[in-house]
Enzyme design. Structure first.
Site, mmCIF file in Angstrom:
data_model
loop_
_atom_site.group_PDB
_atom_site.id
_atom_site.type_symbol
_atom_site.label_atom_id
_atom_site.label_comp_id
_atom_site.label_asym_id
_atom_site.label_seq_id
_atom_site.Cartn_x
_atom_site.Cartn_y
_atom_site.Cartn_z
ATOM 1 N N TYR A 4 0.836 -1.200 0.000
ATOM 2 C CA TYR A 4 0.000 0.000 0.000
ATOM 3 C C TYR A 4 0.870 1.249 0.000
ATOM 4 C CZ TYR A 4 0.941 0.528 5.035
ATOM 5 O OH TYR A 4 1.552 0.696 6.259
ATOM 6 N N CYS A 5 0.251 2.366 -0.402
ATOM 7 C CA CYS A 5 0.910 3.674 -0.374
ATOM 8 C C CYS A 5 -0.178 4.730 -0.206
ATOM 9 C CB CYS A 5 1.736 3.905 -1.637
ATOM 10 S SG CYS A 5 0.771 3.842 -3.163
ATOM 11 N N THR A 6 0.154 5.989 -0.372
ATOM 12 C CA THR A 6 -0.791 7.070 -0.085
ATOM 13 C C THR A 6 -2.013 7.031 -0.997
ATOM 14 O OG1 THR A 6 1.067 8.444 0.607
ATOM 15 C CG2 THR A 6 -1.036 9.553 0.229
#
Length: 310
Positions: free
Chosen positions: A191-193
């Site tokens: 996951y990331c922003t």
């Protein structure tokens, strides 16, 4: 594009965060550079839009009409269904200027040949994410940088301790490969922003022979939108690359502020320390810069404060 919702108010700025991995010819990029700059000036938009042969990545802030106008221009050259968009609101302008830039990559990993529009991991929607990461056979990996992770993360996530996204491939070879070998049934969840780094990260993993690779569609921001705080596995706030610094689970600006000297996010406790000087130094950089740098930072802070009072 209609971006109105119940939060729309004359007192709020709209923030649009978006990306798309869409292959463009040079002539399209040239036209977009001109058109987006013109629209930004016409509608007094602020923010940054990056254009490359692999697509577009940006965050802009302004009026609903202005944001809609820019997004509608972009969508004329995008493949339907490949545009990831998230909307939030802020009482103050989130940026200080408007930039449209031509880049080699819309998110810089520094590797040629990756094509997330063709090779990418399995998307996991926000409402299915908890089931995936609650599974003990899942290796949950945060693809953001260490200073982002420091203020918030999913419980149990692995921190690669990268300073920038370019560091990620080295971490994969030095650390992740052995983790996967030690856990043969492992699924990888990343996951990331907003989702863009995971698109490229999963593409890289698959190219390197990893299997069972998943990623959170729309990133943390989409998760905040669609999962209630009572059901959330998120801890802390989410760092964003604008003047809001961090967002809470309601997608509102949180408690963190930015040190304009070193760029690190600061808690209220950090700002209360004797060593803290607004715009000049914080606990992270108190021993990092020269006296000449401090004088320059102080003058910049004075100019920023003067400008904000106009």
């Amino acid at each position: 594009m209609n971006l109105q919702d119940d939060q729309t108010s004359a007192d709020l700025f709209q923030v649009a965060t978006f990306y798309s991995f869409t292959a463009w010819p040079e002539v399209t990029i040239t036209c977009l550079l001109q058109d987006l700059l013109s629209l930004g000036d016409e509608h007094q938009l602020m923010g940054t839009v990056l254009l490359a042969e692999e697509g577009v990545n940006g965050t802009i802030c302004g009026s609903v009409d202005g944001v809609s106008a820019l997004l509608e221009r972009l969508e004329r050259d995008l493949i339907e269904g490949l545009f990831e968009l998230k909307i939030s609101w802020t009482p103050e302008q989130a940026f200080r200027r408007f930039k449209v830039r031509r880049k080699a990559e819309i998110v810089t990993m520094g590797l040629a040949g990756l094509n997330p529009s063709k090779t990418v991991g399995t998307y996991v929607d926000a409402h299915e994410w908890n089931d995936l990461i609650d599974d003990p056979d899942t290796l949950l990996i945060d693809t953001r940088n260490d200073y982002e992770i420091a203020i918030g993360e999913f419980k149990g996530a692995i921190n690669p301790q990268t300073k920038c996204f370019r560091d990620f491939p080295a971490w994969v070879e030095q650390q992740l490969r052995s983790m996967v070998k030690a856990k043969t049934s492992a699924r990888i969840a990343m996951y990331c922003t907003g989702g863009i780094r995971c698109e490229k990260a999963t593409s890289y993993l698959i190219e390197k022979g990893f299997t069972n690779v998943h990623h959170l569609r729309g990133g943390i921001l989409r998760y905040f939108e669609e999962v209630s705080q009572s059901e959330s596995r998120w801890q802390g706030e989410c760092f964003v690359f604008d003047q809001r610094v961090a967002l809470n689970h309601q997608l509102s600006p949180g408690v963190y502020r930015l040190c304009h000297a070193c760029g690190m996010p600061l808690t209220p406790e950090d700002q209360a320390m004797n060593s803290y000087r607004t715009g000049v130094q914080c606990r992270h950089c108190v021993d990092q810069f020269s006296d000449t740098d401090r004088i320059r930072f102080a003058e910049r802070q004075r100019q920023m404060e003067h400008s904000s009072r106009k």
